[in-house]
Design an enzyme around this catalytic site. Sequence first.
Site, PDB file in Angstrom:
ATOM      1  N   SER A 305       0.853  -1.107  -0.112  1.00 17.93           N
ATOM      2  CA  SER A 305      -0.158   0.106  -0.288  1.00 17.93           C
ATOM      3  C   SER A 305       0.884   1.318  -0.115  1.00 17.93           C
ATOM      4  CB  SER A 305      -0.855   0.120   1.095  1.00 17.93           C
ATOM      5  OG  SER A 305      -2.021   0.776   1.051  1.00 17.93           O
ATOM      6  N   ASP A 316      10.416   4.627 -10.019  1.00 17.75           N
ATOM      7  CA  ASP A 316       9.956   5.068 -11.340  1.00 17.75           C
ATOM      8  C   ASP A 316      10.812   6.122 -11.708  1.00 17.75           C
ATOM      9  OD1 ASP A 316       8.015   3.684 -11.899  1.00 17.75           O
ATOM     10  OD2 ASP A 316       6.475   5.030 -11.915  1.00 17.75           O
ATOM     11  N   LYS A 330      -0.728  -4.197  -3.712  1.00 15.57           N
ATOM     12  CA  LYS A 330      -1.986  -3.681  -3.163  1.00 15.57           C
ATOM     13  C   LYS A 330      -2.051  -2.183  -3.714  1.00 15.57           C
ATOM     14  CE  LYS A 330      -5.242  -2.408   0.639  1.00 15.57           C
ATOM     15  NZ  LYS A 330      -5.427  -1.031   0.311  1.00 15.57           N
TER      16      LYS A 330
END
Length: 405
Positions: A305, A316, A330
């Site tokens: 999460s 990224d 999740k």
Amino acid sequence: MKKYIQSFVCGFLSCGVIGLAAIVLLSYSGVLNLDGVMAGGNASLKSKIETKATLIERYIDQYFLDEVDEEKMADSIYKGIVSGMGDEYAAYYTKDEYETITEKTSGTYCGIGAYVTTNTETGAITIIKPITDGPADKAGLKAGDIIYAVDGTKVTGEDLSQVLALIKGEVGTQVKLQIVRSGESDYLDFTLTREEIKEDTVNSRMLSDTIGYIQVTSFEEVTPEQFQDALTSLQKEGMKALVVDLRDNGGGLLNAAVDMLDMMLPKGLVVYTEDKKGVAEEYYAEDDDEIKMPVAILVNGNSASASEVFAGAMQDEQKAKLVGTTTFGKGIVQTIFDLQDGSALKMTTSKYYTPKGRNIHGTGLKPDIEVELDKSTLQQTDQTEQETTDNQMQKAMEYLQGELN
């Protein structure tokens, strides 16, 4: 009290504030209103439910031996409606349960002092780590212990927030836990006295002359400030590279993860969400301040999460290497709606995506440097000795040292 809370409620864990574009308020009438529940739905089904509910009520009135607790029965109806949605993260919270949740996210609460997780496949409620010198620690509870019952109530398979509501209580009161422990042939019984717990969600220290270490155990309201203090302190001690440990961190509040990413990344998108209508909510790092040093983030299958929001954005933007094993996966958001009478409804409302558009629900984040934890080499002595045998930590340090050379 906030009208709603949007949070990444701990995926594998649940250990669980940001506003929506519009506030959603649901009225409360004190009775089950099928017109509201079934609005736009199957009229025949609504009629069938009403007929059966009336029939059940007649049987209860005529034959049930004891008095009915109408408030408890009403809460059971609401919980049943939410349970029937098929959303494993959905829940109806009574007023007391909701107060416990909002208390927990503030970082200060009364309880036993332990981080816990729930396995979404088995429903087992497991202690990840007792907080040092808390009631659980002093009573001898250990990481890996499974909480089977609280004050005689079996809790396996129950919503974690509701289990926490049972465990917490007023300072000085007692709670009885029945524990399943690996290697023991029978249940273990513990009686703990509740204390006020002030969570240190961030732990930090220098691993070497140049490599700093920050462990984040959950994402609560207090976490960004604690994280900033840790960064500042380590930089004063000469930190040139950083390990962020998110292993066994099941998440918490989205805004906490976003605020921490703002400290690490330059101005730009860090995460966005899309609801059933495709409407996106975007969250940004708001200034150009960023950490300018090599970073390694330790992750494992219990990193979920909000942990994945933080790690995914750093990966990224190529600001960190992930070290360890694939995260839980999740990639969905739960929102908690205040129902005005003090109760609340939690349900899945959207998916989240990393800056490059990855939704990792069900797949998780793949580490850049994959290494399984060799538990057989861990020593349960002091933290310095344990770090020398933590092969995931060692791999992260090796990577960072190579970047510094």
